[in-house]
Scaffold this motif. Sequence first.
Motif, PDB file in Angstrom:
ATOM      1  N   ASP A   1       2.956  15.675   8.054  1.00 38.81           N
ATOM      2  CA  ASP A   1       3.066  16.704   7.286  1.00 38.81           C
ATOM      3  C   ASP A   1       3.742  16.893   6.154  1.00 38.81           C
ATOM      4  OD1 ASP A   1       1.582  17.775   9.393  1.00 38.81           O
ATOM      5  OD2 ASP A   1       2.994  18.924  10.299  1.00 38.81           O
ATOM      6  N   ILE A   2       4.823  15.761   5.888  1.00 38.81           N
ATOM      7  CA  ILE A   2       5.437  15.794   4.757  1.00 38.81           C
ATOM      8  C   ILE A   2       4.960  15.268   3.796  1.00 38.81           C
ATOM      9  CG2 ILE A   2       8.004  15.969   6.090  1.00 38.81           C
ATOM     10  CD1 ILE A   2       8.323  13.092   5.210  1.00 38.81           C
ATOM     11  N   PHE A   3       3.838  14.142   4.007  1.00 33.97           N
ATOM     12  CA  PHE A   3       3.143  13.626   3.008  1.00 33.97           C
ATOM     13  C   PHE A   3       1.868  14.453   2.785  1.00 33.97           C
ATOM     14  CE2 PHE A   3       5.403  10.325   5.657  1.00 33.97           C
ATOM     15  CZ  PHE A   3       6.051   9.856   4.782  1.00 33.97           C
TER      16      PHE A   3
ATOM     17  N   SER B   1      12.341   2.047   9.531  1.00 35.48           N
ATOM     18  CA  SER B   1      11.870   0.747   9.182  1.00 35.48           C
ATOM     19  C   SER B   1      10.562   0.657   9.574  1.00 35.48           C
ATOM     20  CB  SER B   1      12.604  -0.427   9.831  1.00 35.48           C
ATOM     21  OG  SER B   1      13.773  -0.369   9.033  1.00 35.48           O
ATOM     22  N   PHE B   2       9.584  -0.028   8.724  1.00 33.58           N
ATOM     23  CA  PHE B   2       8.276  -0.048   9.124  1.00 33.58           C
ATOM     24  C   PHE B   2       7.725  -1.400   8.493  1.00 33.58           C
ATOM     25  CE2 PHE B   2       8.339   4.428   8.729  1.00 33.58           C
ATOM     26  CZ  PHE B   2       7.511   4.784   9.567  1.00 33.58           C
ATOM     27  N   LYS B   3       6.574  -1.762   8.850  1.00 36.79           N
ATOM     28  CA  LYS B   3       5.597  -2.824   8.063  1.00 36.79           C
ATOM     29  C   LYS B   3       4.764  -1.944   7.426  1.00 36.79           C
ATOM     30  CE  LYS B   3       3.435  -5.034  11.330  1.00 36.79           C
ATOM     31  NZ  LYS B   3       2.666  -5.517  12.336  1.00 36.79           N
ATOM     32  N   ASP B   4       4.563  -2.414   6.286  1.00 35.13           N
ATOM     33  CA  ASP B   4       3.559  -1.678   5.208  1.00 35.13           C
ATOM     34  C   ASP B   4       2.226  -1.027   6.010  1.00 35.13           C
ATOM     35  OD1 ASP B   4       2.857  -0.580   2.541  1.00 35.13           O
ATOM     36  OD2 ASP B   4       1.555  -2.533   2.197  1.00 35.13           O
ATOM     37  N   GLU B   5       1.615  -1.704   6.587  1.00 36.41           N
ATOM     38  CA  GLU B   5       0.321  -0.972   6.931  1.00 36.41           C
ATOM     39  C   GLU B   5       0.722   0.015   8.189  1.00 36.41           C
ATOM     40  OE1 GLU B   5      -1.402  -3.850  10.622  1.00 36.41           O
ATOM     41  OE2 GLU B   5      -0.741  -5.230   9.026  1.00 36.41           O
ATOM     42  N   ASP B   6       1.709  -0.236   8.984  1.00 34.43           N
ATOM     43  CA  ASP B   6       2.357   1.030   9.964  1.00 34.43           C
ATOM     44  C   ASP B   6       2.639   2.160   9.090  1.00 34.43           C
ATOM     45  OD1 ASP B   6       1.362  -0.702  12.040  1.00 34.43           O
ATOM     46  OD2 ASP B   6       3.462  -1.661  12.199  1.00 34.43           O
ATOM     47  N   PHE B   7       3.520   2.106   7.988  1.00 37.42           N
ATOM     48  CA  PHE B   7       3.840   3.093   7.252  1.00 37.42           C
ATOM     49  C   PHE B   7       2.585   3.960   6.779  1.00 37.42           C
ATOM     50  CE2 PHE B   7       4.844   5.167   3.222  1.00 37.42           C
ATOM     51  CZ  PHE B   7       5.458   5.952   3.796  1.00 37.42           C
ATOM     52  N   VAL B   8       1.743   3.218   6.204  1.00 46.02           N
ATOM     53  CA  VAL B   8       0.596   3.593   5.747  1.00 46.02           C
ATOM     54  C   VAL B   8      -0.136   4.868   7.021  1.00 46.02           C
ATOM     55  CG1 VAL B   8      -1.773   3.459   4.700  1.00 46.02           C
ATOM     56  CG2 VAL B   8       0.188   2.230   3.971  1.00 46.02           C
TER      57      VAL B   8
ATOM     58  N   VAL C   1       1.304   5.920   9.540  1.00 52.29           N
ATOM     59  CA  VAL C   1       1.787   7.225   9.920  1.00 52.29           C
ATOM     60  C   VAL C   1       1.617   8.163   8.859  1.00 52.29           C
ATOM     61  CG1 VAL C   1       4.225   8.030  10.345  1.00 52.29           C
ATOM     62  CG2 VAL C   1       3.514   6.007  11.519  1.00 52.29           C
ATOM     63  N   ALA C   2       1.766   7.742   7.726  1.00 53.13           N
ATOM     64  CA  ALA C   2       1.597   8.835   6.530  1.00 53.13           C
ATOM     65  C   ALA C   2       0.400   9.441   6.405  1.00 53.13           C
ATOM     66  CB  ALA C   2       2.307   7.914   5.103  1.00 53.13           C
TER      67      ALA C   2
ATOM     68  N   LYS D   1       0.820  -1.321  -0.103  1.00 49.84           N
ATOM     69  CA  LYS D   1      -0.073  -0.088   0.171  1.00 49.84           C
ATOM     70  C   LYS D   1       0.844   1.275  -0.082  1.00 49.84           C
ATOM     71  CE  LYS D   1      -3.960  -1.979   2.735  1.00 49.84           C
ATOM     72  NZ  LYS D   1      -3.402  -2.977   3.135  1.00 49.84           N
ATOM     73  N   SER D   2       2.028   1.211   0.613  1.00 46.58           N
ATOM     74  CA  SER D   2       2.995   2.363   0.703  1.00 46.58           C
ATOM     75  C   SER D   2       3.514   2.764  -0.734  1.00 46.58           C
ATOM     76  CB  SER D   2       4.277   1.622   1.526  1.00 46.58           C
ATOM     77  OG  SER D   2       3.931   1.050   2.850  1.00 46.58           O
TER      78      SER D   2
END
Length: 128
Positions: free
Chosen positions: A119-121, A79-86, A88-89, A11-12
């Motif tokens: 905010d950067i996303f 470093s993230f798992k995909d779902e956690d990065f999503v 946060v973003a 998803k990232s």
Amino acid sequence: MANSTTDSELKSDAIMEQMKQHLSTDAGKQLTSKIGLVFQIQIGPKKLGVNEVIYTVDLKKGEVKKGPYEGGKPDATFSFKDEDFVKVALGKMNPQMAFIRGAMKIKGSLSAAQKFTPDIFPKPSSKL
């Protein structure tokens, strides 16, 4: 359904694609001049550190690309798992909470890492 190790299923990827476009806008250019750091983001489909896809978010040059940073060391690596990065973003999970819970690992400068915020996303234009 395709084999789960193909990186096209992250998803990232969609967020990084939007980020690329965002950095070419005026808002994105302001971000680049304000932050001026290089983040390397490593995203594992299911687990931290496993089959990671690496992105470089260069907020010095204003570009996003797949693969490790080639201009020396990034200011901070996440470093993230995909779902956690999503999460946060999209601003659904606070980066500090992600770090405390172990959902995000950081290497490099902590002061640089503190500038890594939702905010950067770009705000999502489509449902993910």
